[in-house]
Design an enzyme around this catalytic site. Structure first.
Site: not given
Ligand code: DX5
Ligand code: ZN
Length: 215
Positions: A8, A33, A35, A37, A66, A68, A139, A144, A147, A172, A195
């Site tokens: 990601s 991946h 993200d 948002m 993805h 969101m 999820m 959001g 880490g 994820d 992360s």
């Molecule tokens: C969370 C994202 C994830 C995130 C995962 O809202 O959709 O894809 O980047 O990050 P880690 O692997 O650090 O939890």
């Molecule tokens: Zn994601």
């Protein structure tokens, strides 16, 4: 099923995205991946189609986008145009009718459609959506931020989903070498991890540890 690893880029160094993409590509990643948002569906803002468009030029890996965001139906075209290979929308943000229209559009372009559900959303909410999608993204954190800590309830959800869904199950949030084992044995086969991969000293080792359970 083949295990696929999707770093990601939320956890990447955005000042040097091209190099970061090369790094995970060379380390054996299967997908990227991405993200997206909007500050409404989730309490954070990240990137949009313009960044996807430039990522498309510098990696040959499929872009797993993805969304969101609220009203994803309105933005699907822009992400298609930007070069997405896979697009995931959240069940909390679409009606079944909108999803069917998105499915039709993506199908005609050979782009894969995923449906995602938040930790608090029960599996029954996506039951009717399953026939419309190519994969499900479970999820394992509240979306959001990168880490965050893995929410163990996701394990049962994956197990129950695997019993009724034969296509790809992606997971994820909070994926590391330990949680990877748990979700794989529950039936997930695509692992998105931010992360753990971008924070690792050795990217290849991190990806291998998720794929094969090596530390
Ligand atoms: C969370 C994202 C994830 C995130 C995962 O809202 O959709 O894809 O980047 O990050 P880690 O692997 O650090 O939890
Ligand atoms: Zn994601």
């Amino acid at each position: 099923m083949k295990i696929k690893i999707a770093p990601s880029i939320l956890s990447a160094d955005f000042s040097n995205l091209s190099a970061q993409l090369k790094k995970v590509e060379n380390a054996g990643a299967d997908l990227i991946h991405v993200d997206v948002m909007d500050g409404h569906f989730v309490p954070n803002i990240t990137i949009g189609p313009v960044v996807v468009k430039y990522m498309r030029k510098v990696t040959r890996l499929p872009l797993d986008v993805h969304l969101m965001i609220e009203n994803p139906a309105k933005y699907v075209d822009a992400f298609v145009k930007a070069g997405s290979d896979m697009i995931t929308v959240h069940i909390e943000a679409v009606s079944l009718r909108e999803l069917a229209a998105i499915a039709k559009k993506l199908n005609s372009k050979g782009i894969k459609l995923g449906i995602s559900l938040n930790p608090a959303t029960p599996l029954v909410k996506i039951k009717k959506a399953l026939r419309l999608v190519d994969f499900v993204l479970v999820m394992s954190v509240n979306p959001g931020f990168g880490g965050q800590e893995f929410i163990p309830k996701a394990i049962n959800k994956i197990k129950q989903l695997r019993a009724i869904f034969k296509k790809d199950i992606s997971v994820d949030g909070g994926i590391n070498n330990i949680t990877a084992k748990l979700v794989k044995s529950a039936g997930a086969n695509v692992l998105a991890a931010g992360s753990y991969i971008f924070g690792a000293k050795n990217t290849k080792q991190a990806i291998n540890s998720l794929r094969r359970g090596e530390i």
